[in-house]
Structure formats: C-alpha cells, structure tokens
Design a protein around this motif. Structure first.
Motif, PDB file in Angstrom:
ATOM      1  N   LEU A  49     -14.505  16.814  39.817  1.00 24.62           N
ATOM      2  CA  LEU A  49     -14.359  15.992  41.016  1.00 24.62           C
ATOM      3  C   LEU A  49     -15.423  14.910  41.019  1.00 24.62           C
ATOM      4  CD1 LEU A  49     -14.078  18.928  43.590  1.00 24.62           C
ATOM      5  CD2 LEU A  49     -12.227  17.824  42.336  1.00 24.62           C
ATOM      6  N   SER A  50     -15.037  13.709  41.416  1.00 26.40           N
ATOM      7  CA  SER A  50     -16.009  12.623  41.573  1.00 26.40           C
ATOM      8  C   SER A  50     -16.787  12.837  42.861  1.00 26.40           C
ATOM      9  CB  SER A  50     -15.290  11.268  41.624  1.00 26.40           C
ATOM     10  OG  SER A  50     -14.554  11.154  42.831  1.00 26.40           O
ATOM     11  N   ASP A  51     -17.928  12.156  42.972  1.00 29.28           N
ATOM     12  CA  ASP A  51     -18.732  12.281  44.195  1.00 29.28           C
ATOM     13  C   ASP A  51     -17.967  11.781  45.417  1.00 29.28           C
ATOM     14  OD1 ASP A  51     -18.887   9.615  43.368  1.00 29.28           O
ATOM     15  OD2 ASP A  51     -21.067   9.562  43.342  1.00 29.28           O
ATOM     16  N   GLU A  52     -17.165  10.744  45.248  1.00 32.57           N
ATOM     17  CA  GLU A  52     -16.393  10.221  46.384  1.00 32.57           C
ATOM     18  C   GLU A  52     -15.365  11.236  46.863  1.00 32.57           C
ATOM     19  OE1 GLU A  52     -14.831   6.427  45.244  1.00 32.57           O
ATOM     20  OE2 GLU A  52     -16.786   5.463  45.375  1.00 32.57           O
ATOM     21  N   PHE A  53     -14.673  11.866  45.928  1.00 29.04           N
ATOM     22  CA  PHE A  53     -13.689  12.880  46.303  1.00 29.04           C
ATOM     23  C   PHE A  53     -14.386  14.070  46.952  1.00 29.04           C
ATOM     24  CE2 PHE A  53     -10.907  16.492  45.710  1.00 29.04           C
ATOM     25  CZ  PHE A  53      -9.681  15.985  46.094  1.00 29.04           C
ATOM     26  N   HIS A  54     -15.485  14.499  46.358  1.00 29.54           N
ATOM     27  CA  HIS A  54     -16.250  15.629  46.893  1.00 29.54           C
ATOM     28  C   HIS A  54     -16.681  15.360  48.337  1.00 29.54           C
ATOM     29  CE1 HIS A  54     -20.015  17.964  47.472  1.00 29.54           C
ATOM     30  NE2 HIS A  54     -19.309  18.918  46.892  1.00 29.54           N
ATOM     31  N   SER A  55     -17.079  14.129  48.629  1.00 20.71           N
ATOM     32  CA  SER A  55     -17.544  13.807  49.984  1.00 20.71           C
ATOM     33  C   SER A  55     -16.423  13.895  51.021  1.00 20.71           C
ATOM     34  CB  SER A  55     -18.180  12.415  50.019  1.00 20.71           C
ATOM     35  OG  SER A  55     -17.193  11.412  49.889  1.00 20.71           O
ATOM     36  N   LEU A  56     -15.167  13.833  50.578  1.00 14.49           N
ATOM     37  CA  LEU A  56     -14.029  13.916  51.501  1.00 14.49           C
ATOM     38  C   LEU A  56     -13.622  15.358  51.811  1.00 14.49           C
ATOM     39  CD1 LEU A  56     -11.821  11.069  50.007  1.00 14.49           C
ATOM     40  CD2 LEU A  56     -13.210  10.992  52.092  1.00 14.49           C
TER      41      LEU A  56
END
Length: 159
Positions: A49-56
């Motif tokens: 998972l990318s950091d952006e996806f993880h933050s969601l």
C-alpha cells in the motif's frame, strides 16, 4: 489526520488499427499500481500500500498494516512510505507491540540510525520467526552505513 485530495489525470481510449483495437488507460496511478505490484516480490507480500492509500484507511485498517520502507519508484522522484497488509497475523498483544516496535525501527532506518534499526528488527524476528519483510530491510542496511548522501529513502528501480 492528513487530508487527501485525489488528482485524477488519465488518458483513456482505443489504440490500434481498423483490424485490431485495444482499450488502454494511461495514468500515473496505473504506473504506481504496477510498481507497487512488482515490489511485492522483494518484500514477499501479496500486496503493498502507498502512504496515500494507507492514510485513507480507518484506524482499524491502519492497525492491520505494517510500515516497511520509504522508497521512490522508477518514473517518480517523490519518496513514499510503503506498507504491507498484515491481516494474516493474529491480533495478540505481542504481535501488536512487535509491529509498533518494527515501525519505530523503520523510522530509525529512514533517519539513518541503521545500527539501532538493525538491532530492533533482529529482536522482531525473534517474535515473528521467518519474515521476508525484516530480511529485506536488514539486507539493505547490512550493505553498508547510510553515509552523508543518505536522504531517508532508497530507489526501487526494478520493474
């Protein structure tokens, strides 16, 4: 909690001749998904998972993830944290604590404190046993000291 505003920029269309037509979708998001999928082999995980996806993700979803590294991918110069989805691990207190400790070790690695990061990751391996994610990061750090040119991330140029 950081906010994320998706930027949708893509090209979709038919490519080919009058005898053969293929539909294609070109986007930086498609490229990133391909790079993340390729990197799963290096870390021995089914999904990254990318950091952006993880933050969601919800807090509960984030607790099922483990920070693995901070990298750039071919075609991008923006470093990003990448995470594995560790939903297969039991939710025992020892695993939750070990995951938190591992994340702190990854932060130490990012900051260039490789000596302490190695020491802590080795302790995590005592709890988890065989763990390719630990082994991958240890191999990176055992290749040498970070030095003055360490910028807190490494390039994953393999496809």
């Amino acid at each position: 909690r950081p906010t994320f505003t998706p930027v949708l920029a893509a090209i979709q269309g038919a490519i080919g001749s009058k005898y053969k037509i293929d539909v294609s979708y070109l986007s930086p998001h498609v490229n990133l998904a391909s790079r993340l999928e390729s990197a799963t082999k290096q870390f021995g995980v089914p999904v990254l998972l990318s950091d952006e996806f993880h933050s969601l993700l919800s807090r509960a979803g984030q607790r099922q993830c483990r920070l693995l590294d901070r990298v750039t991918f071919k075609g991008s110069n923006r470093p990003m944290r990448i995470y594995s989805l560790d939903a297969h691990r039991d939710s025992s207190e020892i695993n939750r604590r070990t995951t938190k400790v591992f994340s702190k070790a990854v932060e130490m690695y990012i900051e260039g404190d490789w000596e302490n990061a190695i020491r802590i990751i080795e302790k995590c391996k005592l709890v988890w046993g065989t763990d390719m994610q630990c082994d991958t990061l240890l191999a990176v750090m055992e290749s040498g000291v970070p030095g003055d040119n360490w910028r807190g991330f490494r390039a994953l140029d393999e496809k």
